[in-house]
Design an enzyme around this catalytic site. Sequence first.
Site, short mmCIF file in Angstrom:
data_model
loop_
_atom_site.label_atom_id
_atom_site.label_comp_id
_atom_site.label_asym_id
_atom_site.label_seq_id
_atom_site.Cartn_x
_atom_site.Cartn_y
_atom_site.Cartn_z
N ASP A 138 0.81 -1.17 -0.04
CA ASP A 138 0.09 -0.01 -0.10
C ASP A 138 0.95 1.20 0.22
O ASP A 138 2.09 1.02 0.21
CB ASP A 138 -0.96 0.09 1.25
CG ASP A 138 -1.46 1.33 1.62
OD1 ASP A 138 -2.28 1.83 0.56
OD2 ASP A 138 -1.34 1.75 2.49
N ARG A 139 0.39 2.30 -0.57
CA ARG A 139 1.16 3.60 -0.42
C ARG A 139 0.93 4.50 0.74
O ARG A 139 1.94 4.72 1.57
CB ARG A 139 0.75 4.38 -1.86
CG ARG A 139 1.80 5.58 -2.28
CD ARG A 139 1.64 6.46 -3.19
NE ARG A 139 0.47 7.15 -3.07
CZ ARG A 139 -0.02 7.99 -3.73
NH1 ARG A 139 0.01 8.19 -5.04
NH2 ARG A 139 -0.96 9.26 -3.32
N ASP A 140 -0.20 5.01 0.77
CA ASP A 140 -0.35 6.15 1.78
C ASP A 140 -0.75 5.54 3.13
O ASP A 140 -1.31 4.72 3.36
CB ASP A 140 -1.59 6.89 1.58
CG ASP A 140 -1.52 7.71 0.19
OD1 ASP A 140 -0.48 7.77 -0.60
OD2 ASP A 140 -2.66 7.76 -0.60
N SER B 29 -2.36 0.80 -4.97
CA SER B 29 -3.04 1.99 -4.14
C SER B 29 -4.36 2.37 -4.72
O SER B 29 -4.57 2.40 -6.02
CB SER B 29 -1.99 3.26 -4.43
OG SER B 29 -2.36 4.30 -3.96
N CYS C 255 -5.79 2.23 -8.63
CA CYS C 255 -7.29 2.30 -8.88
C CYS C 255 -7.66 3.80 -8.93
O CYS C 255 -7.60 4.31 -8.00
CB CYS C 255 -8.05 1.50 -8.22
SG CYS C 255 -9.81 1.68 -8.30
N CYS D 86 -10.67 -3.30 -9.59
CA CYS D 86 -9.23 -3.07 -9.14
C CYS D 86 -9.34 -2.22 -7.67
O CYS D 86 -8.21 -2.09 -7.28
CB CYS D 86 -8.47 -2.50 -10.18
SG CYS D 86 -9.24 -0.81 -11.09
N ASP E 65 -1.93 -0.33 5.89
CA ASP E 65 -2.28 0.15 7.13
C ASP E 65 -3.87 0.39 7.35
O ASP E 65 -4.27 0.61 8.37
CB ASP E 65 -1.65 1.72 7.22
CG ASP E 65 -2.52 2.68 6.42
OD1 ASP E 65 -2.89 2.39 5.13
OD2 ASP E 65 -2.80 3.88 6.62
MG LIG Z 1 -2.98 3.17 3.24
ZN LIG Z 2 -10.48 0.47 -10.03
#
Ligand SMILES: [Mg+2]
Ligand SMILES: [Zn+2]
Length: 191
Positions: A12-14, A54, A93, A110, A137
């Site tokens: 995951d990114r954020d 993400s 996505c 997605c 997270d």
């Molecule tokens: Mg996150």
């Molecule tokens: Zn999507």
Amino acid sequence: MSRRFERAVFLDRDGTIIEEVGYLDRPERVEFFPWTIDAIRVLNRAELAVVLVSNQSGIARGFFTDAVVDTVHQRMDDMLSTGGARIDAYYYCPHHPDGSVAELAKVCDCRKPARGLVDRAVAEFGVDPARSFVVGDRWLDIGLARTVGARGVLVRTGYGEREEGKPPDGMEADAIVDNLIAASSWILNNL
Ligand SMILES: [Mg+2]
Ligand SMILES: [Zn+2]
């Protein structure tokens, strides 16, 4: 053709790789955690594909464009390569059912926890999801792990500390750890 990998770590990114700042609409707002580059380099050296997955509903909501997200990822890529680390693919996505951009306002396959982004990595790198990992997270990241048969690691950064206390019914992470570098260690110990 892309390099082949047997396994991947879907990140995951954020709140997981970078600080959670709400809708990230400018590359200047990208802030790695102090351990991010080391954590990703460790995964690279273990011959794992490192794939960012993400949800970026801000695109469907009209808050920012694909081009902005691509610029954010380019900045992340530059920062990583300075530290000798690499993300092998940046997948996101852009959809959301309540979006205001007509062509993106839909239920898609997605948006995590749906599996579409993982399936792209299967097609691109040949990875086996059942031997792979998801780190994030939010419980929806663990939900993605469950959907594809991977192992799921919840980190306490970002929303993680709050999420830890309120798991959805019946959902358990394979591990809950403080941050991404602890997640990388857990993965190396559980290959
Ligand atoms: Mg996150
Ligand atoms: Zn999507």
